[in-house]
Design an enzyme around this catalytic site. Structure first.
Site, PDB file in Angstrom:
ATOM      1  N   ALA A   1       0.767  -1.030   0.001  1.00 59.62           N
ATOM      2  CA  ALA A   1      -0.058  -0.001   0.036  1.00 59.62           C
ATOM      3  C   ALA A   1       0.882   1.200   0.100  1.00 59.62           C
ATOM      4  O   ALA A   1       0.444   2.275  -0.388  1.00 59.62           O
ATOM      5  CB  ALA A   1      -1.018  -0.059   1.269  1.00 59.62           C
ATOM      6  N   LYS A   2       2.336   1.169   0.431  1.00 61.16           N
ATOM      7  CA  LYS A   2       2.751   2.223   0.765  1.00 61.16           C
ATOM      8  C   LYS A   2       3.341   2.967  -0.991  1.00 61.16           C
ATOM      9  O   LYS A   2       3.787   4.095  -0.884  1.00 61.16           O
ATOM     10  CB  LYS A   2       4.264   1.870   1.266  1.00 61.16           C
ATOM     11  CG  LYS A   2       4.014   1.514   2.708  1.00 61.16           C
ATOM     12  CD  LYS A   2       3.345   2.789   3.770  1.00 61.16           C
ATOM     13  CE  LYS A   2       3.093   2.376   5.049  1.00 61.16           C
ATOM     14  NZ  LYS A   2       2.706   3.504   5.687  1.00 61.16           N
ATOM     15  N   ASP A   3       3.176   2.079  -1.898  1.00 63.73           N
ATOM     16  CA  ASP A   3       3.186   2.676  -3.379  1.00 63.73           C
ATOM     17  C   ASP A   3       2.385   4.037  -3.294  1.00 63.73           C
ATOM     18  O   ASP A   3       3.097   4.977  -4.112  1.00 63.73           O
ATOM     19  CB  ASP A   3       3.021   1.740  -4.513  1.00 63.73           C
ATOM     20  CG  ASP A   3       3.910   0.584  -4.521  1.00 63.73           C
ATOM     21  OD1 ASP A   3       4.879   0.634  -3.858  1.00 63.73           O
ATOM     22  OD2 ASP A   3       3.648  -0.397  -5.493  1.00 63.73           O
TER      23      ASP A   3
ATOM     24  N   ALA B   1       4.000   7.247  -1.452  1.00 56.51           N
ATOM     25  CA  ALA B   1       5.321   7.342  -2.032  1.00 56.51           C
ATOM     26  C   ALA B   1       5.059   8.007  -3.478  1.00 56.51           C
ATOM     27  O   ALA B   1       5.652   9.128  -3.660  1.00 56.51           O
ATOM     28  CB  ALA B   1       6.402   6.355  -2.291  1.00 56.51           C
TER      29      ALA B   1
ATOM     30  N   THR C   1       7.479   1.418   3.028  1.00 53.61           N
ATOM     31  CA  THR C   1       7.667   2.987   2.380  1.00 53.61           C
ATOM     32  C   THR C   1       8.964   3.114   1.760  1.00 53.61           C
ATOM     33  O   THR C   1       9.024   3.760   0.698  1.00 53.61           O
ATOM     34  CB  THR C   1       7.435   4.010   3.686  1.00 53.61           C
ATOM     35  OG1 THR C   1       6.096   3.617   4.217  1.00 53.61           O
ATOM     36  CG2 THR C   1       7.343   5.501   2.909  1.00 53.61           C
TER      37      THR C   1
END
Length: 345
Positions: free
Chosen positions: A47-49, A52, A79
């Protein structure tokens, strides 16, 4: 914005639009219909895409980033990988301060993506100069032409999910979602998604997952930071030893805490029963579903979305390694339907 084409200009156009997959065996003993929002389908497998890509795009639009600049960040791994991926595409340098609680797999992957990695002790106070928070701040101050993402205290962390994850879930469930179950670390995912869903329907329940050893659940209930809650635990990317401003506690209805062992075992069970190879926090989210069900949170009419944040490949040296499990004193279960909350912490 993702193009409706089979060929893409670069990998960043594949961020978002992750699938919603109905859970079958894992929830057959619980009232309601349950769907997993599987964030491992992002190109960086988490999910951190979203965070970022969103934050760096905003920085570019505001003129805060120039070609060749350096991105500095504090991360438990996901992340950092996403920032390294975006940096590789866009031509930025990437320096990451990483907790030593992060799996070796994650740390190796960060370096493979070209990031400079500084591994910092997890079991120190947030304001200790050795902590990954303070190390990242120091690196940023010492590095000309750098920006510090600071995801724990960056409102854009929330905005990233408000503008993507929330609308996706609303559309995918045709507005019929009744509950969101999500882990809370920085808090951006649960908070941004919750804000959007609550705007669409204030009756939707937002159910958070916290870890034993973390301060989030008690802070949510009392608005008091209790350092006596803090002790070392194994789950990566869940819970905190500080209060992130990227967590909107007012948007979250309730928290439960899960144990290291129950989350690890549940992740392994998801893989075996649903064929979804998910990470440690996905196991924590699923364990939270079981505990909320025991509280009577769901009915036959409930439509529950459970957010699975990342892919299991990042935990091969940990929860998917039998020796590691045994070294932690965790039992190995072939078929695990539920873990009681009374389990040892």
């Amino acid at each position: 914005m993702k193009k409706e084409l089979q060929v893409y200009d670069n990998i960043l156009q594949l961020v978002g639009d992750t699938p919603l997959i109905q859970l079958q065996k894992m929830t057959e003993d619980i009232s309601g219909t349950f769907y997993a929002k599987v964030e491992a389908f992002n190109p960086g497998h988490s999910a951190k895409d979203r965070v970022a890509h969103f934050i760096l795009s905003q920085a570019e639009e505001k003129g805060l980033l120039q070609p060749g600049d350096t991105i500095v960040e504090t991360t438990s791994g996901n992340t950092g990988f996403s920032i390294a991926m975006v940096s590789a595409v866009k031509g930025y340098k990437c320096i990451l301060a990483v907790s030593d609680k992060s799996s070796k797999d994650k740390i190796d992957m960060l370096r493979a993506m070209g990031a400079e990695v500084h591994v910092c002790p997890a079991n120190v106070a947030a304001d200790d100069p050795r902590s990954y928070y303070e190390v990242a701040k120091r690196i940023h101050l010492e590095t000309p032409g750098s920006i510090y993402i600071n995801q724990y205290f960056n409102e854009l962390n929330i905005d990233a999910h408000y503008h993507s994850t929330g609308p996706e879930i609303w559309k995918q469930t045709e507005g019929k979602i009744t509950h969101l179950v999500a882990c809370s670390g920085t808090g951006g995912t649960i908070s941004g998604t919750a804000r959007y869903l609550k705007e669409m329907n204030p009756e939707i329940k937002i159910l958070g997952i916290d870890a034993y050893g973390s301060v989030l659940k008690k802070y949510h209930e009392t608005r008091q930071f209790d350092e006596n809650e803090i002790y070392s635990y194994k789950i990566e990317g869940l819970g905190k030893n500080l209060i992130p401003t990227a967590t909107d506690f007012d948007a979250i209805d309730e928290f439960v805490k899960v144990t290291d062992e129950s989350a690890a075992q549940m992740a392994r069970t998801i893989a075996k029963e649903e064929g979804l190879f998910v990470g440690y926090t996905s196991g924590a989210a699923m364990q939270g579903v079981k505990q909320y069900a025991l509280q009577g949170q769901f009915t036959k009419d409930s439509k529950v979305v459970v957010l699975f944040p990342d892919h299991g490949s990042r935990y091969m040296a940990k929860i998917y390694n039998d020796q590691w499990m045994e070294d932690q004193g965790f039992e190995l279960h072939e078929n695990l339907k539920a873990i009681p909350n009374s389990q040892k912490i």
